[in-house]
Design a protein around this motif. Sequence first.
Motif, PDB file in Angstrom:
ATOM      1  N   THR A 165       0.832  -1.205   0.000  1.00 50.90           N
ATOM      2  CA  THR A 165       0.000   0.000   0.000  1.00 50.90           C
ATOM      3  C   THR A 165       0.864   1.251   0.000  1.00 50.90           C
ATOM      4  N   GLY A 166       0.640   2.122  -0.971  1.00 52.07           N
ATOM      5  CA  GLY A 166       1.369   3.384  -1.055  1.00 52.07           C
ATOM      6  C   GLY A 166       0.448   4.564  -0.863  1.00 52.07           C
ATOM      7  N   TYR A 167       1.018   5.678  -0.415  1.00 52.15           N
ATOM      8  CA  TYR A 167       0.232   6.905  -0.208  1.00 52.15           C
ATOM      9  C   TYR A 167       1.187   8.085  -0.049  1.00 52.15           C
ATOM     10  N   MET A 168       0.659   9.275  -0.275  1.00 50.25           N
ATOM     11  CA  MET A 168       1.452  10.491  -0.131  1.00 50.25           C
ATOM     12  C   MET A 168       1.361  10.992   1.308  1.00 50.25           C
TER      13      MET A 168
ATOM     14  N   PRO B   2      -7.632  12.871  -4.910  1.00 50.06           N
ATOM     15  CA  PRO B   2      -6.699  12.820  -6.036  1.00 50.06           C
ATOM     16  C   PRO B   2      -5.234  12.757  -5.645  1.00 50.06           C
ATOM     17  N   PHE B   3      -4.931  12.836  -4.347  1.00 47.14           N
ATOM     18  CA  PHE B   3      -3.536  12.869  -3.904  1.00 47.14           C
ATOM     19  C   PHE B   3      -3.065  11.569  -3.274  1.00 47.14           C
ATOM     20  N   TRP B   4      -3.916  10.549  -3.253  1.00 46.36           N
ATOM     21  CA  TRP B   4      -3.544   9.261  -2.670  1.00 46.36           C
ATOM     22  C   TRP B   4      -3.037   9.443  -1.245  1.00 46.36           C
ATOM     23  N   THR B   5      -3.712  10.257  -0.463  1.00 42.30           N
ATOM     24  CA  THR B   5      -3.284  10.468   0.910  1.00 42.30           C
ATOM     25  C   THR B   5      -4.313   9.878   1.880  1.00 42.30           C
ATOM     26  N   PRO B   6      -3.862   9.322   3.005  1.00 50.86           N
ATOM     27  CA  PRO B   6      -4.792   8.739   3.982  1.00 50.86           C
ATOM     28  C   PRO B   6      -5.355   9.758   4.959  1.00 50.86           C
ATOM     29  N   ASP B   7      -5.044  11.043   4.741  1.00 50.37           N
ATOM     30  CA  ASP B   7      -5.515  12.119   5.612  1.00 50.37           C
ATOM     31  C   ASP B   7      -6.459  13.004   4.806  1.00 50.37           C
TER      32      ASP B   7
ATOM     33  N   VAL C   5       4.505  15.809  -9.636  1.00 51.14           N
ATOM     34  CA  VAL C   5       4.672  14.478 -10.226  1.00 51.14           C
ATOM     35  C   VAL C   5       4.591  13.387  -9.160  1.00 51.14           C
ATOM     36  N   GLY C   6       4.734  13.786  -7.892  1.00 47.05           N
ATOM     37  CA  GLY C   6       4.634  12.824  -6.803  1.00 47.05           C
ATOM     38  C   GLY C   6       3.273  12.157  -6.710  1.00 47.05           C
ATOM     39  N   ILE C   7       2.226  12.802  -7.226  1.00 43.31           N
ATOM     40  CA  ILE C   7       0.881  12.225  -7.151  1.00 43.31           C
ATOM     41  C   ILE C   7       0.843  10.877  -7.867  1.00 43.31           C
ATOM     42  N   ARG C   8       1.354  10.855  -9.090  1.00 36.59           N
ATOM     43  CA  ARG C   8       1.321   9.608  -9.861  1.00 36.59           C
ATOM     44  C   ARG C   8       2.496   8.689  -9.540  1.00 36.59           C
ATOM     45  N   ALA C   9       3.364   9.133  -8.619  1.00 42.15           N
ATOM     46  CA  ALA C   9       4.465   8.262  -8.178  1.00 42.15           C
ATOM     47  C   ALA C   9       3.996   7.214  -7.185  1.00 42.15           C
ATOM     48  N   VAL C  10       2.796   7.386  -6.619  1.00 43.70           N
ATOM     49  CA  VAL C  10       2.304   6.416  -5.632  1.00 43.70           C
ATOM     50  C   VAL C  10       2.179   5.014  -6.237  1.00 43.70           C
ATOM     51  N   PRO C  11       1.433   4.810  -7.328  1.00 41.68           N
ATOM     52  CA  PRO C  11       1.351   3.463  -7.906  1.00 41.68           C
ATOM     53  C   PRO C  11       2.689   2.966  -8.454  1.00 41.68           C
TER      54      PRO C  11
END
Length: 366
Positions: free
Chosen positions: A155-158, A180-185, A331-337
């Motif tokens: 599991t990845g997230y920002m 849209p930021f793949w963040t758990p907060d 670019v970090g947003i799409r770096a999660v996957p």
Amino acid sequence: MSFNTFGHLFRVTTWGESHGPALGATVDGCPPGVPIDAAGLQHWLDRRKPGQNKYTTQRREADEVEILSGVYEGKTTGTPIQLMIRNTDQRSKDYGDIAEKFRPGHADITYWQKYGIRDPRGGGRSSARETAARVAAGGVARAALDALMPGVKITGYMVQMGPHQIDRSRVDLAEIEKNPFWTPDAMAAEEWAGYLDGLRKSGDSVGAVIEVVASGLPAGLGAPIYGKLDTDLAAACMSINAVKGVEIGDGMAAATLTGSENADEISMGDTGPVYSSNHAGGILGGISTGQDVIVRFAVKPTSSILTPRKTITKSGEAAEIVTKGRHDPCVGIRAVPVGEAMVACVVLDHLLLHRGQVGTTVGPIG
């Protein structure tokens, strides 16, 4: 150009350019009999593909993966798996102005200095578009992990955008795919939206920090000295475009701790050793402890921006550059996957190495 392959037993070679007809990956070493199909791989690519919201590049790519070899009747054959993703929305004219200039912060200048030739259309191999091939390969790795060790979850997230960090007390993993930021907060996501909007409209960009957790791993993955699990995880994540730093567990913060604070105390539980904390990030001496493996990496701001920057031309003349086109403000947003895919590939590789050296034998405790 060499060095386009990573892995020991599970080996991935990526190929193609951002504005070429296609890009993809050749995956070698996947065990036979693993159920796999294009739809299963597509799930992971859909999480990375561009143009899904206003906070990512508006390049419209379907990122549809094709399996050209290595799969028969829905299962891997043990032979090389060839994956291809066609490029369909290139706008190479957007890069006409940079053919003679070097973008500050980008690999344009070093590629030219090393090879004497470069593909200015989107950066060629240095483009973050290359990571689509990694995500496809990561889908293969996930399928193999599901077959060999179903309890593993990656599991990845920002956790940070620019100077703004998440509040760990508000972490809810169910929130990751709701913003849209793949963040758990969820609250951080709201705050980041306004912050990134301002940067995007001003023609600027910002960096981020991504965390990837691999849970359900057994103790024993990795090897001492030169075959460490954390060595390969760090190398894999550092190889992602725009990554400038990687840490395992507490990472750099470990330098601020005392030995008594840093030590993850051990007690005996009903099913084996239990650790009081996880400062080590699930790895000791390069070998997994059975705890969650935690990897964190920093992604620099996108180098292609609309804010004018000073540079030079190939002939050495002073110039100013503004990079037109469609680019990620973060670019970090799409770096999660992408981070998830790289961790999946490394974990599978080390699982296969472990099975090859010691089989299922482990040192019994208790």
